[in-house]
Motif scaffolding. Sequence first.
Motif, PDB file in Angstrom:
ATOM      1  N   THR A  46      -5.665   1.921  -5.310  1.00  0.00           N
ATOM      2  CA  THR A  46      -5.087   1.670  -3.986  1.00  0.00           C
ATOM      3  C   THR A  46      -5.476   0.264  -3.519  1.00  0.00           C
TER       4      THR A  46
ATOM      5  N   LEU B 116       0.837  -1.205   0.000  1.00  0.00           N
ATOM      6  CA  LEU B 116       0.000   0.000   0.000  1.00  0.00           C
ATOM      7  C   LEU B 116       0.878   1.265   0.000  1.00  0.00           C
TER       8      LEU B 116
ATOM      9  N   HIS C 253       2.760   1.843  -3.217  1.00  0.00           N
ATOM     10  CA  HIS C 253       1.865   2.391  -4.239  1.00  0.00           C
ATOM     11  C   HIS C 253       1.723   3.908  -4.077  1.00  0.00           C
ATOM     12  N   TRP C 254       1.459   4.344  -2.847  1.00  0.00           N
ATOM     13  CA  TRP C 254       1.284   5.788  -2.618  1.00  0.00           C
ATOM     14  C   TRP C 254       2.592   6.555  -2.868  1.00  0.00           C
TER      15      TRP C 254
ATOM     16  N   LEU D 229      -6.892   0.408   4.578  1.00  0.00           N
ATOM     17  CA  LEU D 229      -6.349   1.458   3.698  1.00  0.00           C
ATOM     18  C   LEU D 229      -6.528   2.842   4.330  1.00  0.00           C
TER      19      LEU D 229
ATOM     20  N   VAL E 131      -7.708   7.062  -1.225  1.00  0.00           N
ATOM     21  CA  VAL E 131      -8.019   5.639  -1.290  1.00  0.00           C
ATOM     22  C   VAL E 131      -8.966   5.451  -2.470  1.00  0.00           C
TER      23      VAL E 131
END
Length: 277
Positions: free
Chosen positions: A271, A24, A27-28, A250, A267
């Motif tokens: 995501t 997670l 990804h961000w 998330l 989100v």
Amino acid sequence: MTETKIPLAGVIGTPIAHSRSPRLFRHWLTTHGIAGHYIPMDVAHENLEAVLRTLPKMGFVGANITIPHKETVMGIADQISDRATLIGAANTLIFRQDGKIHADNTDGYGFIENLRNGAPDWDAKSGPAAVLGAGGAARAVVAALLDAGAPEILLSNRTRVRAERLKDDFGTRIRVIDWVQAGNMLDEAALVVNTTSLGMVGKPELRVPLDGLRKGVVVTDLVYSPLKTNLLLAAQEAGCVPVDGLGMLLYQAVPGFERWFGVRPVVDNATRAAALR
Ligand code: NAP
């Protein structure tokens, strides 16, 4: 030439290899083009304090804390938010410039945001919430529901004394129901929440009778592995509004990411896909 420090953060627990948080955060970080890193750290109970005191010296700006350290960390942090104190557990640490460790709990925020997103018509004030379980996650859920204005919380746990303790800590809007009667509280509820680990891969199934589920009721499960638990499948069958638990994971990460890396992430479907990959 000025050298900028690359911010580091991570998640601490044991075991930790299964955690979806590193995917997670990666990804961000990629989405926002941030030169930072987020690392899973398998830390034993006896090493937790030494590790937490060392991380800031290595360039870490904070950490998420997961099972089994969420309660222990409360005895190590230098400052604790009111919310974490009430819940009795922390999942987000901020390492301040002065070397102090600040502990917060964002599970309740993640829980409410997930419901608002998955069931936009749901309003906490619309009726009682039935909560199964009285562990650490239940305490965050109950705190968040009371804060959001739930008129009453019907609470049932296998070990009744744990539910009674939660009622003592959180007050009169909580009614404890015996575990063998748990099915009976569903027909009164506007929201049903499973906060037990039952239904999770490798754990026993939730055996509470579900025939009391009424059409239109919002049903959510904190278990997200599998994503569609038997509770959520039964809810769908009964015409309820099922909301899976992945979103809570998330959303609870959003405040930490913003604090550590300076950008508030969104989100969205990408995501979710990244966390599931
Ligand atoms: P915990 O403090 O260990 O509590 C576990 C809960 O499950 C207790 O209420 C316990 O009841 C109940 N339970 C366990 N085995 C049972 C059984 N055989 N029969 C009846 N009840 C049983 O754990 P937690 O931190 O609250 O976490 C609970 C679940 O929520 C876990 O699956 C966790 O992964 C999930 N979670 C998800 C998120 C998310 O972001 N989606 C966030 C936090 C937690 P007793 O008190 O009787 O033992």
